[in-house]
Motif scaffolding. Structure first.
Motif, PDB file in Angstrom:
ATOM      1  N   LEU A 177      14.720   4.808   9.820  1.00  0.00           N
ATOM      2  CA  LEU A 177      15.087   3.602  10.660  1.00  0.00           C
ATOM      3  C   LEU A 177      15.291   4.058  11.933  1.00  0.00           C
ATOM      4  N   ARG A 178      15.510   5.253  12.541  1.00  0.00           N
ATOM      5  CA  ARG A 178      15.836   5.519  13.853  1.00  0.00           C
ATOM      6  C   ARG A 178      14.581   6.169  14.531  1.00  0.00           C
ATOM      7  N   PHE A 179      14.006   7.100  13.610  1.00  0.00           N
ATOM      8  CA  PHE A 179      12.934   7.900  14.422  1.00  0.00           C
ATOM      9  C   PHE A 179      11.283   7.736  13.913  1.00  0.00           C
ATOM     10  N   MET A 180      11.280   6.715  12.866  1.00  0.00           N
ATOM     11  CA  MET A 180       9.835   6.686  12.621  1.00  0.00           C
ATOM     12  C   MET A 180       9.174   5.757  13.394  1.00  0.00           C
ATOM     13  N   PRO A 181       8.041   6.073  14.167  1.00  0.00           N
ATOM     14  CA  PRO A 181       7.065   5.271  15.040  1.00  0.00           C
ATOM     15  C   PRO A 181       6.467   4.110  14.433  1.00  0.00           C
ATOM     16  N   ASP A 182       6.242   2.963  14.980  1.00  0.00           N
ATOM     17  CA  ASP A 182       6.008   1.891  14.420  1.00  0.00           C
ATOM     18  C   ASP A 182       4.433   1.515  14.807  1.00  0.00           C
ATOM     19  N   TYR A 183       3.478   2.326  14.531  1.00  0.00           N
ATOM     20  CA  TYR A 183       2.265   1.981  15.044  1.00  0.00           C
ATOM     21  C   TYR A 183       1.526   0.793  14.185  1.00  0.00           C
ATOM     22  N   LYS A 184       0.700  -0.042  14.778  1.00  0.00           N
ATOM     23  CA  LYS A 184       0.243  -1.185  14.709  1.00  0.00           C
ATOM     24  C   LYS A 184      -1.374  -1.126  15.252  1.00  0.00           C
ATOM     25  N   SER A 185      -2.126  -2.056  14.444  1.00  0.00           N
ATOM     26  CA  SER A 185      -3.705  -1.995  15.236  1.00  0.00           C
ATOM     27  C   SER A 185      -3.628  -3.648  15.378  1.00  0.00           C
ATOM     28  N   GLN A 186      -4.391  -3.974  16.463  1.00  0.00           N
ATOM     29  CA  GLN A 186      -4.752  -5.352  16.959  1.00  0.00           C
ATOM     30  C   GLN A 186      -5.930  -5.868  16.216  1.00  0.00           C
ATOM     31  N   ILE A 187      -6.639  -4.997  15.549  1.00  0.00           N
ATOM     32  CA  ILE A 187      -8.065  -5.468  14.497  1.00  0.00           C
ATOM     33  C   ILE A 187      -7.540  -5.159  13.202  1.00  0.00           C
ATOM     34  N   ILE A 188      -7.376  -6.258  12.573  1.00  0.00           N
ATOM     35  CA  ILE A 188      -6.855  -6.331  11.194  1.00  0.00           C
ATOM     36  C   ILE A 188      -8.019  -7.137  10.280  1.00  0.00           C
ATOM     37  N   ASP A 189      -8.471  -6.480   9.266  1.00  0.00           N
ATOM     38  CA  ASP A 189      -9.603  -7.155   8.496  1.00  0.00           C
ATOM     39  C   ASP A 189      -9.391  -6.143   7.180  1.00  0.00           C
ATOM     40  N   PHE A 190      -9.049  -6.928   6.102  1.00  0.00           N
ATOM     41  CA  PHE A 190      -8.895  -6.226   4.680  1.00  0.00           C
ATOM     42  C   PHE A 190      -9.958  -6.556   3.969  1.00  0.00           C
ATOM     43  N   ASP A 191     -10.757  -5.585   3.515  1.00  0.00           N
ATOM     44  CA  ASP A 191     -11.691  -5.647   2.623  1.00  0.00           C
ATOM     45  C   ASP A 191     -11.476  -5.902   1.261  1.00  0.00           C
ATOM     46  N   LEU A 192     -11.146  -7.003   0.751  1.00  0.00           N
ATOM     47  CA  LEU A 192     -10.594  -7.317  -0.439  1.00  0.00           C
ATOM     48  C   LEU A 192     -11.324  -6.793  -1.492  1.00  0.00           C
ATOM     49  N   LYS A 193     -12.548  -7.297  -1.289  1.00  0.00           N
ATOM     50  CA  LYS A 193     -13.874  -6.974  -2.541  1.00  0.00           C
ATOM     51  C   LYS A 193     -14.207  -5.657  -2.816  1.00  0.00           C
ATOM     52  N   GLY A 194     -14.259  -5.008  -1.498  1.00  0.00           N
ATOM     53  CA  GLY A 194     -14.425  -3.586  -1.593  1.00  0.00           C
ATOM     54  C   GLY A 194     -13.022  -2.835  -2.213  1.00  0.00           C
ATOM     55  N   PHE A 195     -11.792  -3.027  -1.855  1.00  0.00           N
ATOM     56  CA  PHE A 195     -10.721  -2.615  -2.649  1.00  0.00           C
ATOM     57  C   PHE A 195     -10.774  -2.821  -4.057  1.00  0.00           C
ATOM     58  N   LEU A 196     -11.114  -4.027  -4.636  1.00  0.00           N
ATOM     59  CA  LEU A 196     -11.117  -4.347  -5.952  1.00  0.00           C
ATOM     60  C   LEU A 196     -12.145  -3.332  -6.646  1.00  0.00           C
ATOM     61  N   ILE A 197     -13.313  -3.446  -6.013  1.00  0.00           N
ATOM     62  CA  ILE A 197     -14.449  -2.491  -6.630  1.00  0.00           C
ATOM     63  C   ILE A 197     -14.069  -1.050  -6.746  1.00  0.00           C
ATOM     64  N   PHE A 198     -13.619  -0.322  -5.442  1.00  0.00           N
ATOM     65  CA  PHE A 198     -13.033   0.857  -5.649  1.00  0.00           C
ATOM     66  C   PHE A 198     -11.976   1.038  -6.536  1.00  0.00           C
ATOM     67  N   ALA A 199     -10.776   0.197  -6.568  1.00  0.00           N
ATOM     68  CA  ALA A 199      -9.684   0.249  -7.650  1.00  0.00           C
ATOM     69  C   ALA A 199     -10.050   0.599  -9.028  1.00  0.00           C
ATOM     70  N   ALA A 200     -11.390  -0.555  -9.490  1.00  0.00           N
ATOM     71  CA  ALA A 200     -11.835  -0.465 -10.713  1.00  0.00           C
ATOM     72  C   ALA A 200     -12.503   0.821 -11.077  1.00  0.00           C
ATOM     73  N   ALA A 201     -13.239   1.436  -9.905  1.00  0.00           N
ATOM     74  CA  ALA A 201     -13.996   2.543 -10.286  1.00  0.00           C
ATOM     75  C   ALA A 201     -12.900   3.851 -10.707  1.00  0.00           C
ATOM     76  N   SER A 202     -11.848   3.693  -9.836  1.00  0.00           N
ATOM     77  CA  SER A 202     -10.825   4.769  -9.951  1.00  0.00           C
ATOM     78  C   SER A 202     -10.149   4.669 -11.191  1.00  0.00           C
ATOM     79  N   LEU A 203      -9.877   3.347 -11.774  1.00  0.00           N
ATOM     80  CA  LEU A 203      -9.147   3.401 -13.146  1.00  0.00           C
ATOM     81  C   LEU A 203     -10.143   3.782 -14.155  1.00  0.00           C
TER      82      LEU A 203
END
Length: 470
Positions: free
Chosen positions: A188-214
């Protein structure tokens, strides 16, 4: 806070950030080692076989592997501070639910809740560390972050054993709650709060990779629990097929969750592959050794905890020496030699016969802890040594996924080999101790062979990570 502001991080934050990350790693290592020595007691209470209790371990690892890929995206969108604190809350809540479980399925579900928290906790903490420190300070910072966390494996087997023998196994999960609260207070006091201005989540890629891992993880786990091999092989092949589909997807997508360009970086490619192959052998030892002490020798959980404890104590000495070793011998020489030594040590666990003293294993496990510590620090840092800023989130997430998936594979692989030898009555002469001995030989030889992967490193690789070691 934008990514470019990392160079302006206050000195107090730079001093405390490794400690904040240490609380996250501490909980994960404490939780895993406590569970290893407590599985037989939990199995008795839940009316399950001890050899079937790996579901409680692997379900946690699978959840980590599936949801870790989103850690980078969530950090970029909501900030490292918010996501890290949320993960601590989730991990603490999952620990509480684990302590209330009345059956193995309930425990597995609770462990998955823990896994959701853990899937964000460590990678987000590491991501904040990577973005805060320049490359020449990063090795020292990451090494310092892991040193306090190594207390976890020391306390885990001992505290877990005493809690099981004198209290109940439920307390092995409740102990996480005060640690989580400490991490939240510091964050709450010391963790830096880094963010990015470019946000684009690859939902399809996440689902494929998650299925492979499982599919891959479940198939490997089922190899040790079923006599019907064909369905498991189909699942295994399906997992590799999903990886191929992800490769096709990543080749055409503009912003895949794990860009293929990551693997054009030699140090990242070798680090990922070496981490996977090496941990396939190493990861099973903290489970197999306590299990052998309790099953083959008939000793208590407390005794098995004392046998394993030196591994973590000497690991702290390894952390204090690893910077000097890497500065002198380089990553290539260190990793090749160190992996060979670890493999020989694991093979040596097969030497003591059934009538020998269990304390014969203590010097082996103590030396193994020292070299394991060097191995993990070297593999983790070489993987990110040459990553560019725009690859930091995805590369860090993939390193974390690979590491946790390798641990799950290692645990399952060790149990599979053990069950194969256990079923060959003629080979082991109807003695379960011999099954463990042959398993250690197989795991050790595999570890020795995995060291050949690090030959692909250049002798100057990792020079940008060199530190004065102060």
């Amino acid at each position: 806070m934008d990514l470019k502001e990392s160079v302006q991080t206050p000195e107090l934050t730079k001093k405390l950030l490794p400690i904040i990350l240490a609380t996250a790693i501490f909980m994960q290592m404490l939780d895993s080692t406590i569970l290893n020595t407590s599985l037989p007691a939990i199995a008795r209470d839940l009316n399950e076989s001890p050899l079937d209790m790996q579901n409680a371990i692997i379900s946690y690892v699978l959840t980590l592997a599936v949801f870790m890929p989103v850690s980078g995206f969530l950090s970029d969108k909501f900030g490292t501070k918010k996501v890290f604190i949320f993960s601590l809350i989730l991990f603490g809540a999952g620990s509480l639910i684990c302590s209330l479980a009345q059956s193995l399925p309930q425990l597995v579900v609770a462990r998955m809740i823990q896994g959701l928290g853990g899937s964000l906790m460590t990678p987000v903490g590491k991501l904040a560390l990577i973005r805060t420190f320049p490359k020449h300070e990063l090795l020292r910072a990451m090494n310092f972050a892991i040193i306090p966390a190594l207390i976890g494996p020391v306390l885990g087997p001992l505290v877990g054993g005493y809690m099981v023998d004198y209290l109940s196994w439920h307390w092995i999960f409740l102990i996480n709650i005060p640690i989580a609260l400490l991490g939240i207070a510091l964050s709450l006091r010391f963790m830096p709060d880094y963010k990015s201005q470019i946000i684009d989540f690859d939902l399809k890629g996440f689902l494929i990779f998650a299925a492979a891992s499982l599919l891959l993880s479940i198939a490997l786990e089922l190899f040790g629990n079923t006599v019907h091999v064909t369905p498991v092989l189909v699942m295994l092949l399906s997992g590799f097929l999903m990886l191929y589909f992800y490769y096709r997807h990543a080749s055409s997508d503009d912003n895949p969750i794990f860009p293929l360009s990551l693997f054009q970086v030699r140090t990242f490619r070798v680090g990922i592959l070496g981490n996977l192959a090496t941990r396939l052998g190493i990861s099973s030892i903290p489970l197999l050794l306590p299990m052998m002490i309790q099953i083959a020798y008939g000793r208590s959980a407390v005794t098995s905890g004392w046998i394993v404890a030196p591994m973590a104590i000497t690991a702290m000495f390894g952390k204090s020496a690893v910077i000097k070793i890497l500065n002198r011998f380089g990553y290539r020489g260190t990793l090749m030699t160190n992996t060979f030594i670890i493999g020989i040590l694991i093979c040596s666990m097969a030497i003591p016969p059934a009538h020998s003293s269990i304390y014969w294993y203590m010097p082996i496990i103590a030396i193994l802890g020292f070299f394991n510590s060097i191995q993990f620090t070297a593999m983790n840092t070489i993987s990110i040594a040459d990553l560019r800023q725009y690859h930091t989130s995805s590369g860090n997430s993939l390193v974390s996924v690979n590491q946790q998936l390798a641990i799950g594979f290692g645990v399952a692989f060790g149990l599979i080999v053990l069950k194969i030898f256990e079923g060959d009555v003629k080979l082991i002469h109807n003695d379960i101790h011999n099954a463990f001995r042959y398993t250690f030989l197989v795991v050790g030889i595999l570890t020795i062979l995995s060291g050949l992967i690090f030959r692909r490193l250049h002798f100057k690789d990792g020079d940008n990570m060199k530190s004065d070691g102060r």
